[in-house]
Design an enzyme around this catalytic site. Structure first.
Site, mmCIF file in Angstrom:
data_model
loop_
_atom_site.group_PDB
_atom_site.id
_atom_site.type_symbol
_atom_site.label_atom_id
_atom_site.label_comp_id
_atom_site.label_asym_id
_atom_site.label_seq_id
_atom_site.Cartn_x
_atom_site.Cartn_y
_atom_site.Cartn_z
ATOM 1 N N GLN A 127 0.841 -1.198 0.000
ATOM 2 C CA GLN A 127 0.000 0.000 0.000
ATOM 3 C C GLN A 127 0.876 1.249 0.000
ATOM 4 O OE1 GLN A 127 -2.395 0.268 3.552
ATOM 5 N NE2 GLN A 127 -3.690 1.885 2.704
ATOM 6 N N GLY A 128 0.820 2.011 -1.093
ATOM 7 C CA GLY A 128 1.680 3.193 -1.213
ATOM 8 C C GLY A 128 0.914 4.488 -1.020
ATOM 9 N N TYR A 129 0.572 4.795 0.199
ATOM 10 C CA TYR A 129 -0.125 6.047 0.506
ATOM 11 C C TYR A 129 0.848 7.067 1.112
ATOM 12 C CZ TYR A 129 -4.969 4.157 -0.018
ATOM 13 O OH TYR A 129 -6.146 3.634 -0.482
ATOM 14 N N SER A 163 4.581 -1.121 4.068
ATOM 15 C CA SER A 163 4.708 -2.455 4.671
ATOM 16 C C SER A 163 4.841 -3.522 3.598
ATOM 17 C CB SER A 163 3.480 -2.780 5.523
ATOM 18 O OG SER A 163 3.375 -1.885 6.586
ATOM 19 N N GLU A 246 -10.940 -1.732 5.388
ATOM 20 C CA GLU A 246 -10.085 -2.102 6.523
ATOM 21 C C GLU A 246 -10.890 -2.604 7.707
ATOM 22 O OE1 GLU A 246 -7.548 1.204 7.440
ATOM 23 O OE2 GLU A 246 -5.822 0.262 6.505
ATOM 24 N N ASN A 370 -3.918 7.777 16.985
ATOM 25 C CA ASN A 370 -4.880 8.055 18.058
ATOM 26 C C ASN A 370 -5.477 9.454 17.945
ATOM 27 O OD1 ASN A 370 -5.004 5.749 19.551
ATOM 28 N ND2 ASN A 370 -3.643 6.438 21.184
ATOM 29 N N GLU A 371 -4.606 10.420 17.728
ATOM 30 C CA GLU A 371 -5.067 11.812 17.724
ATOM 31 C C GLU A 371 -6.008 12.054 16.548
ATOM 32 O OE1 GLU A 371 -1.894 10.816 18.170
ATOM 33 O OE2 GLU A 371 -1.833 11.240 20.316
HETATM 34 C C1 LIG Z 1 4.128 -0.260 11.319
HETATM 35 C C2 LIG Z 1 3.613 0.727 10.324
HETATM 36 C C3 LIG Z 1 3.211 0.272 9.090
HETATM 37 C C4 LIG Z 1 2.753 1.181 8.131
HETATM 38 N N1 LIG Z 1 2.415 0.703 6.895
HETATM 39 C C5 LIG Z 1 2.036 1.585 5.934
HETATM 40 C C6 LIG Z 1 1.763 1.128 4.620
HETATM 41 O O1 LIG Z 1 1.858 -0.069 4.320
HETATM 42 N N2 LIG Z 1 1.418 2.024 3.677
HETATM 43 C C7 LIG Z 1 1.295 3.350 3.972
HETATM 44 O O2 LIG Z 1 0.952 4.113 3.088
HETATM 45 N N3 LIG Z 1 1.555 3.842 5.213
HETATM 46 C C8 LIG Z 1 1.936 2.976 6.196
HETATM 47 N N4 LIG Z 1 2.219 3.449 7.453
HETATM 48 C C9 LIG Z 1 2.216 4.895 7.694
HETATM 49 C C10 LIG Z 1 1.123 5.417 8.613
HETATM 50 O O3 LIG Z 1 -0.095 5.449 7.953
HETATM 51 C C11 LIG Z 1 1.552 6.820 9.106
HETATM 52 O O4 LIG Z 1 2.666 6.621 9.962
HETATM 53 C C12 LIG Z 1 0.465 7.540 9.837
HETATM 54 O O5 LIG Z 1 -0.554 7.930 8.973
HETATM 55 C C13 LIG Z 1 0.981 8.784 10.601
HETATM 56 O O6 LIG Z 1 1.711 9.626 9.774
HETATM 57 P P1 LIG Z 1 3.153 10.141 10.211
HETATM 58 O O7 LIG Z 1 3.949 8.937 10.551
HETATM 59 O O8 LIG Z 1 3.645 11.023 9.173
HETATM 60 O O9 LIG Z 1 2.914 10.943 11.550
HETATM 61 P P2 LIG Z 1 2.506 12.498 11.651
HETATM 62 O O10 LIG Z 1 1.295 12.729 10.846
HETATM 63 O O11 LIG Z 1 3.697 13.336 11.392
HETATM 64 O O12 LIG Z 1 2.117 12.595 13.163
HETATM 65 C C14 LIG Z 1 3.044 12.911 14.242
HETATM 66 C C15 LIG Z 1 2.212 13.155 15.502
HETATM 67 O O13 LIG Z 1 1.390 14.297 15.304
HETATM 68 C C16 LIG Z 1 0.037 13.993 15.543
HETATM 69 N N5 LIG Z 1 -0.843 14.745 14.662
HETATM 70 C C17 LIG Z 1 -0.747 14.881 13.309
HETATM 71 N N6 LIG Z 1 -1.767 15.593 12.846
HETATM 72 C C18 LIG Z 1 -2.539 15.926 13.904
HETATM 73 C C19 LIG Z 1 -3.740 16.674 14.060
HETATM 74 N N7 LIG Z 1 -4.401 17.197 13.036
HETATM 75 N N8 LIG Z 1 -4.238 16.777 15.318
HETATM 76 C C20 LIG Z 1 -3.590 16.223 16.377
HETATM 77 N N9 LIG Z 1 -2.463 15.550 16.277
HETATM 78 C C21 LIG Z 1 -1.929 15.398 15.056
HETATM 79 C C22 LIG Z 1 -0.051 12.501 15.259
HETATM 80 O O14 LIG Z 1 -1.161 11.916 15.911
HETATM 81 C C23 LIG Z 1 1.267 11.994 15.794
HETATM 82 O O15 LIG Z 1 1.157 11.792 17.178
HETATM 83 C C24 LIG Z 1 2.676 2.560 8.433
HETATM 84 C C25 LIG Z 1 3.068 3.003 9.699
HETATM 85 C C26 LIG Z 1 3.529 2.108 10.639
HETATM 86 C C27 LIG Z 1 3.938 2.624 11.979
#
Ligand SMILES: Cc1cc2nc3c(=O)[nH]c(=O)nc-3n(C[C@H](O)[C@H](O)[C@H](O)COP(=O)(O)OP(=O)(O)OC[C@H]3O[C@@H](n4cnc5c(N)ncnc54)[C@H](O)[C@@H]3O)c2cc1C
Lengths: 387, 376
Positions: A127-129, A163, A246, A370-371
């Site tokens: 999944q490339g999001y 992943s 999902e 969570n947020e």
């Molecule tokens: C084990 C694992 C597998 C994954 N697999 C995939 C995958 O296969 N394909 C894919 O596309 N993605 C994948 N992901 C990515 C995942 O979807 C993102 O990590 C997730 O959406 C959060 O984005 P970020 O890591 O950029 O965190 P950020 O968005 O930078 O968040 C950092 C912190 O800020 C908080 N935050 C951000 N925005 C807000 C807001 N508006 N209000 C309050 N708090 C906020 C967040 O809650 C977090 O605590 C995976 C992630 C993990 C950990």
């Protein structure tokens, strides 16, 4: 088809008992999040074994090679599968996300091209999001795509946290097809083969020590003209529809893993005397209480009329509820294990619990942190105004 | 088992919601709301769980839970809990066929209104019972004191679990609320929506027919009564929690500070979202367990240990959800949340009441732990 659930369960259990043996025996209770490095090649062969047994695509329509089984039997399959120690499904992104999206929104040609590979366990999907600049704010993606004169799509940019990309053949990608567009507009949903010169996959090591996700770089990567779901510009809609899957039956299958994990905690506690500690007793009881909440909430979610357009609170809260429950279980498990928890264990039960402790940290991050979940619950579920 | 409500169940829920919204006044400072109670009886709600053989509606735990949820939302001050959830259930669980024949219909249609007296906080353990009965010729003499009884002044009768010398050590007696020798002293309670009184039994004499239990079923039956009633209390707690959430959402959307509704601040949003998560989880569990109980009644019955464990889950979740939602409802109202005028304080007091009666959550958890950890 009229099939009695009891007979069906026996059939699954019987099949598992005769097939999850021999060279597959080492896969029992292995694989899945936090343990994806366990026997990936053998787990793909296991997917093929499952396919040959008719156990893939249970809920898909028959026209697409599925079995169109009712919900209760799909659930029964997941339960018996986990009970028998069935390994984590390395093909789950294809089976539970890509396939339903193809069935709902793909063309007949796309369905004919991609569904058999998923069902038979020959083609694996990622999944490339997410991108470095687009996590919670997914609509901020900058990976670009455009069409060459012959109609073929090309991509430039970077995906991250992808992943199982290193074990996959294909990736579905959302990329910006309208130059200069911002946000949800101007995106397209493409299906891209990974084995090509324009794609570079770099594993990223997780806090667990394993590398289950990757950076995926596209440098002029190519895919065929018809490898787009929906029209150019409709990518956001397709991407969201996919996320809707999902919360399917597989979620309830996941609860069987949770039941198994809690049982492991109980076993360890009884074995090492932690079961006599009053504080631990209260927490173990709480874990069981939480599990009942997930179970009944999950049933309520699957049973409610899926066609209804009203907000369904039990569906909105589910991701937040299960991920936090699981994270808490990981902490409880380690508190039960005690000092020994700090040493990588060779005992299957303890090793599994150590994985839960570490990997569950990711449960509250992926698929909406969570947020973000709380924002969604407040805004969609309770009508709280956006800031 | 299905968690989806039938059309009839949905209709009952909607009627209850509309009726109670229009007719409940939780702040009326009298003991009981006699008028509300008589209208509830007219609507047939007190007959919901009474079997058709006794002229009841023959419905079950799911319908009762829907009603309790709505009553909890509005803090309806009626003897419903005492009369239906406790007295009727006790009679159904331990009463002789004769006693059931004599009283169930009366309890269902308002000719009688009863409460149930067990140990403190409705403990069903024999050792906790504070009233003793001794034989007196053909009849019995009851002596002792029940420190806190659910009694809103509308009662005509009571079912009293008393200790007796002979096996099985406990018996259930039916007596009039104005029996000679019985003194009822209203207590100065914080939760005014749930009046209580101290009942003193100074040698209350009753006839042989006053003993209504089947001795073979009395011990297990009283334990089961407590468990079934705790599930219904959990439904009431969910209703209260849902109302606290509603109050918090409505108020924060209206209240403007820093030039915008406080509902738009993320700290506030996350708080109400957390309230919704724990309330809806508890609601799912209560509905699910009620459906299992109803199915058990139709089928072969749910095994005691499994029933107690499932109800423990509902009870723990509902207690925590209500306490949390009530506490946060006060917080999110700011200063007005601390006033007598506004509703959050009513729920805060009810939530506390509900967290102690039927046993605190630590006891339910410990019972569960014993079930999960100590089995051979
Ligand atoms: C084990 C694992 C597998 C994954 N697999 C995939 C995958 O296969 N394909 C894919 O596309 N993605 C994948 N992901 C990515 C995942 O979807 C993102 O990590 C997730 O959406 C959060 O984005 P970020 O890591 O950029 O965190 P950020 O968005 O930078 O968040 C950092 C912190 O800020 C908080 N935050 C951000 N925005 C807000 C807001 N508006 N209000 C309050 N708090 C906020 C967040 O809650 C977090 O605590 C995976 C992630 C993990 C950990």
């Amino acid at each position: 088809m009229s099939m009695n659930e009891q007979e069906f369960r026996q059939e699954v259990a019987g099949w598992m008992a005769t097939h999850l043996t021999g060279r597959f025996a080492c896969l029992k209770h292995r694989g899945g999040p936090g343990d994806e490095e366990a026997y990936p090649a053998l787990r793909k062969e296991w997917e093929q074994e499952l396919a040959a047994g008719g156990w893939v695509g249970l809920g898909w329509p028959k026209a697409h090679g599925g079995r169109d089984l009712p919900l209760a039997l799909q659930l029964a399959f997941h339960e018996e599968y986990v009970r028998a120690g069935g390994p984590g499904r390395i093909g789950h992104i294809g089976e539970t996300l890509m396939a339903p999206t193809l069935i709902a929104l793909g063309t007949p040609a796309q369905q004919a091209r991609f569904l058999p590979g998923i069902r038979e366990g020959h083609e694996y999907w990622a999944q490339g999001y997410s991108e470095p600049g687009a996590g919670s704010d997914l609509a901020a993606i900058t990976t670009r795509c455009w069409q060459d004169e012959d109609g073929r799509w090309r991509l430039q940019g970077q995906k991250v946290w992808t992943s199982l990309a290193h074990e996959s053949d294909w990736v579905f990608v959302i990329a910006r097809s309208t130059p200069g567009s911002v946000g949800r507009e101007g995106l397209s949903f493409l299906l891209v083969p990974l084995d090509q010169p324009g794609v570079d996959i770099h594993p990223i090591r997780q806090m667990t020590g394993e590398a289950e996700f990757n950076s995926v770089f596209f440098d002029g990567a190519v895919t065929e003209a018809d490898c787009i779901i929906g029209k150019p510009g409709e990518g956001w809609k397709v991407a969201m529809a996919l996320l809707g899957f999902e919360r399917g039956v597989s979620t309830l299958g996941q609860q069987m893993h949770f039941i198994h994990e809690l049982k492991l905690v109980v076993d360890v506690a009884r074995g090492n005397g932690a079961a006599r500690d009053p504080a631990i007793r209260q927490r173990i009881a709480d874990a069981w209480v939480g599990l009942q909440g997930l179970r009944y909430n999950g049933l309520r979610m699957l049973e409610e009329d899926t066609g209804s357009t009203t907000v369904r609170p039990e569906a909105l809260i589910y991701k937040y509820a299960w991920s936090n429950w699981h994270r808490e279980l990981g902490q409880l498990a380690m508190d039960v294990i005690g000092v020994a928890g700090d040493v990588r264990s060779h005992d299957d039960a303890v090793r599994r619990l150590q994985q839960v402790f570490f990997f569950s940290r990711a449960d509250t991050i992926y698929a909406g942190t969570n947020e973000i979940q709380l924002n969604i619950i407040a805004e969609r579920g309770l009508g709280m105004p956006r800031a | 088992m299905s968690l989806t409500l039938s059309d009839e169940q949905r209709a009952l829920q909607e009627t209850a919601a509309d009726f109670l919204a229009a007719h409940t006044n939780a702040r009326k400072e009298a003991d009981a709301d006699a008028e509300l109670w008589s209208r509830i009886v007219e609507l047939g709600w007190a007959a919901v769980q009474v079997p058709e053989d006794f002229d009841g509606l023959g419905l079950g735990a799911v319908e009762l839970a829907l009603l309790m949820e709505e009553m909890g939302r509005r803090l309806a001050r009626t003897p419903f809990l005492a009369n239906v959830v406790l007295a009727q259930t006790a009679l159904l669980q331990v009463g002789t066929a004769e006693a059931q024949q004599g009283a169930l219909a009366a309890l269902a249609y308002g000719e009688r209104t009863a409460t149930l007296i067990l140990g403190p906080g409705l403990d069903a353990e024999p050792a906790s019972l504070s009233v003793k009965a001794r034989r007196d010729g053909e009849g019995w003499v009851l002596a002792g004191e029940a420190a806190q009884v659910l009694d809103d002044g509308l009662l005509t009768h009571a079912y009293v679990a008393a200790r007796i010398e002979e096996a099985p050590g406990v018996a259930l007696f039916e007596l009039a609320a104005d029996a000679a020798g019985l003194t009822r002293t209203p207590l100065d309670v914080f939760d005014l929506t749930r009046p209580q009184a101290r009942w003193t039994f100074a040698d209350v004499r009753v006839g042989a027919e006053a003993r209504v239990d089947d001795p073979a079923r009395v011990l297990a039956g009283l334990a089961r009564t407590r468990v079934l009633a705790a599930l219904q209390l959990a439904a009431e707690q969910v209703g209260g929690a849902a109302q606290c959430l509603q109050l918090a959402v409505d108020y924060t959307k209206e209240r403007v500070q820093f030039g915008k509704p406080v509902a738009s601040f993320q700290a506030v949003k996350h708080r109400v979202a957390e309230m919704m998560v724990c309330m809806e989880t508890a609601r799912s569990t209560v509905r699910g367990v009620a459906a299992r109980v109803a199915q058990g009644v139709q089928g072969n019955g749910l095994d005691e240990a499994a029933l107690a464990a499932e109800v423990a889950a509902a009870r723990v979740q509902a207690t925590e959800a209500y306490r949390y939602c009530a506490q946060e409802a006060i917080q999110l109202h700011g200063g007005v949340g601390f006033t007598w005028e506004y509703d959050p304080q009513l729920h805060f007091k009810r939530a506390h009441w509900a967290s102690q009666w039927f046993g605190p959550t630590r006891d339910w958890r410990e019972a569960l732990a014993a079930h999960l950890l100590d089995a051979a």
